[in-house]
Structures are given as C-alpha cells and as structure tokens.
Design an enzyme around this catalytic site. Structure first.
Site, mmCIF file in Angstrom:
data_model
loop_
_atom_site.group_PDB
_atom_site.id
_atom_site.type_symbol
_atom_site.label_atom_id
_atom_site.label_comp_id
_atom_site.label_asym_id
_atom_site.label_seq_id
_atom_site.Cartn_x
_atom_site.Cartn_y
_atom_site.Cartn_z
ATOM 1 C CB CYS A 1 -0.919 -0.004 1.220
ATOM 2 S SG CYS A 1 -1.984 1.448 1.335
ATOM 3 N N GLY A 2 0.866 1.984 -1.083
ATOM 4 C CA GLY A 2 1.760 3.133 -1.218
ATOM 5 C C GLY A 2 1.432 4.275 -0.280
ATOM 6 C CG ASN A 3 -1.847 6.875 -0.844
ATOM 7 O OD1 ASN A 3 -1.043 7.729 -1.197
ATOM 8 N ND2 ASN A 3 -2.886 6.535 -1.578
ATOM 9 C CG ASN B 1 -0.744 -3.695 -4.983
ATOM 10 O OD1 ASN B 1 0.054 -3.173 -5.743
ATOM 11 N ND2 ASN B 1 -1.521 -2.974 -4.199
ATOM 12 C CG ASN C 1 -5.780 -2.865 -6.535
ATOM 13 O OD1 ASN C 1 -6.554 -2.722 -5.611
ATOM 14 N ND2 ASN C 1 -4.660 -3.562 -6.421
ATOM 15 C CD GLU D 1 -6.844 1.257 -3.017
ATOM 16 O OE1 GLU D 1 -6.199 0.329 -2.480
ATOM 17 O OE2 GLU D 1 -6.782 2.450 -2.645
ATOM 18 N NE ARG D 2 -5.781 -7.200 -4.687
ATOM 19 C CZ ARG D 2 -5.008 -8.260 -4.792
ATOM 20 N NH1 ARG D 2 -5.432 -9.331 -5.439
ATOM 21 N NH2 ARG D 2 -3.797 -8.277 -4.268
ATOM 22 C CB CYS E 1 -4.661 3.808 -5.336
ATOM 23 S SG CYS E 1 -3.896 2.169 -5.364
ATOM 24 N N GLY E 2 -1.554 4.799 -4.006
ATOM 25 C CA GLY E 2 -0.142 5.016 -4.334
ATOM 26 C C GLY E 2 0.395 4.013 -5.335
ATOM 27 C CB THR E 3 0.377 0.299 -5.518
ATOM 28 O OG1 THR E 3 -1.003 0.125 -5.189
ATOM 29 C CG2 THR E 3 1.239 0.012 -4.309
#
Length: 264
Positions: A71-73, A147, A180, A198-199, A207-209
């Site tokens: 999770c980027g954030n 992910n 996602n 996001e899943r 969403c960072g990623t």
C-alpha cells in the site's frame, strides 16, 4: 485497543501498534473497524510489527478483511507514525512488506514528518487485456507493483459510473485473483488524471501503487514522460520511473487525523 487514524490524500487507514503483539482475528477486526458507520471508518487497517530483517514490518488489511501485499499511501503514513510516535529516530527506513522490502525517505517539516518518498521497486508489466464494460471496449494494461493493477485509459474518468465499472474489472475472469482498477486520462506529457477502484475497498480517494502503475503503463505506451504528477480525488502524487535502476519512486504527504481507543 488504541489506534491512530491517518491518511495519504484521503486514502485513510487505522494504524495499530503491534510491536508488542498482534491482535487475533485481523480480517474480522479490519471489517469491523473500517466500517464507515459502525466502526472507526477507513479503507482498511495497517499493523506496525517488528521485523528481523528491516526497521519495521507492515501488514495491511482491506476494508473487506482481505490482506494486501503493498500500500503506497499506507506505507508513507507508517513512516510518519513510527517517527512521530518515537519508535525510531531514523529518517531513512526499510519496511518489510509481503511484496518485499521498501525504502522510505521521510520528508521533515517543523520537527515532524510531512510526507515521504518511497522506492516502490520495479514494475512488472503484463500483456494488454481487451475488456468490454457496459458495451464499451477498453484495453487494460496489467501492471504489478507488488499488488496487481489494471490500468485503463478512459476519455473522461470523472464521468464513469465507477460503482459499476470498478467491480466489473476487479472480478473480471481475466484477473482470477481480483485486481485494482485504475481509469486514467493523459492530460499532457507530465500529468495524468486518475480514478481508482481498489479490490477489497471500493473507490478510494487515492492509491499510491495505482498511481505508480498508471505512470508506468502510460509511459510504456509512449504517451507520458517517466516522471509525472498524478491527479487523484484526494490530491496529487508525484511518480518517477527511474530509467537507470528501473525502480519507481513515489512522493506524497502523510497526515495524522486523530488517536483513539475502541473496546476490545
């Protein structure tokens, strides 16, 4: 049970200090605490755990109780948490995640952490997948940032019925483990507009990623520079896909909302 509510561009999580032990039943705990009406409210929970090979270990559970690999954030906020709470004095951290180790450089402001730059690792780009959504043909570009993401170019992401399109992509047969979904529009060579489903959590404000996946997908198509600003509902993330190392670097804010306590 004490917790801290934090967010990165509105992508909000409930943080639990698990350095002395992890609660039982984390999937159910994530569902209960994440509920917007009957719980604390958030896109999921993040547990800060000890690591035998990094500074800390991150475990992240979506609002539906499913565990995510990265999770980027969330990882930016984890960096702020451990520094501001006195768990470390380092401003450069290595965090263990199920997707591998990630390096953070904390951005300091007035003695606290305002955000972070994260080395998100190297993307893995897949083969384009044709999709039909509500009678409209799209092409999904699969990108893994630890992910899975499906990046889909759309003429006007803001006009999409994401409550219909998002689940259709998340659970499409082409993605048997769910995915996602990021709907994007290239604004110019250095800017991208994006909405994210996001899943396990539904539409999120950022969403960072996903932002990293979007930049890599559009840059690989020659439609975007390798450094770009990604405009999301919650604000702007800056993403740089380094040509020499092949790694993606993401920079954005981290905010503490409040501390609280819930009954066990």
């Amino acid at each position: 049970m004490r917790f801290t509510k934090m967010h990165g561009l509105g992508n909000d999580y409930i943080y639990l200090n698990c350095m002395e032990g992890t609660p039982d039943g984390l999937p159910e705990l994530a569902r209960r605490l994440s509920h917007r009406h009957f719980g604390v409210g958030g896109d999921g929970i993040i547990c800060i755990c000890p690591s035998d090979r990094a500074d800390f270990k991150m475990r992240m559970f979506n609002a539906d109780g499913s565990e995510g690999a990265m999770c980027g954030n969330g990882i930016r906020c984890l960096g702020k948490y451990v520094y501001d709470k006195g768990l470390t004095e380092k401003t450069r951290l290595v965090i263990e995640t199920p997707a591998g180790e990630r390096e953070l450089s904390l951005l300091m402001e007035n003695g606290g952490v305002a955000g972070a730059e994260v080395d998100m690792g190297a993307p893995v780009l897949g083969t384009p997948v044709p999709l039909a959504l509500n009678g409209v043909e799209y092409t999904a570009l699969p990108v893994s940032m630890g992910n899975p993401h499906a990046v889909i170019e759309a003429a006007d992401p803001a006009a999409l019925d994401l409550s219909a399109a998002g689940p259709a992509v998340e659970r499409h047969p082409a993605f048997p483990h769910r995915v996602n979904a990021g709907f994007v529009r290239v604004l110019n060579r250095g800017e991208l507009q994006m909405r994210v489903w996001e899943r396990g959590s539904g539409e999120t404000m950022a969403c960072g990623t996903g932002a990293c996946a979007a930049v890599c997908a559009m840059a690989s198509q020659g439609k975007l520079d390798r450094a770009a600003a990604v405009h999301l509902a919650g604000g702007v993330l800056r993403v740089r896909w380094d040509e020499k190392s092949g790694h993606v670097f993401m920079t954005g804010p981290a905010v503490t909302v409040f501390d609280g306590e819930v009954a066990d």
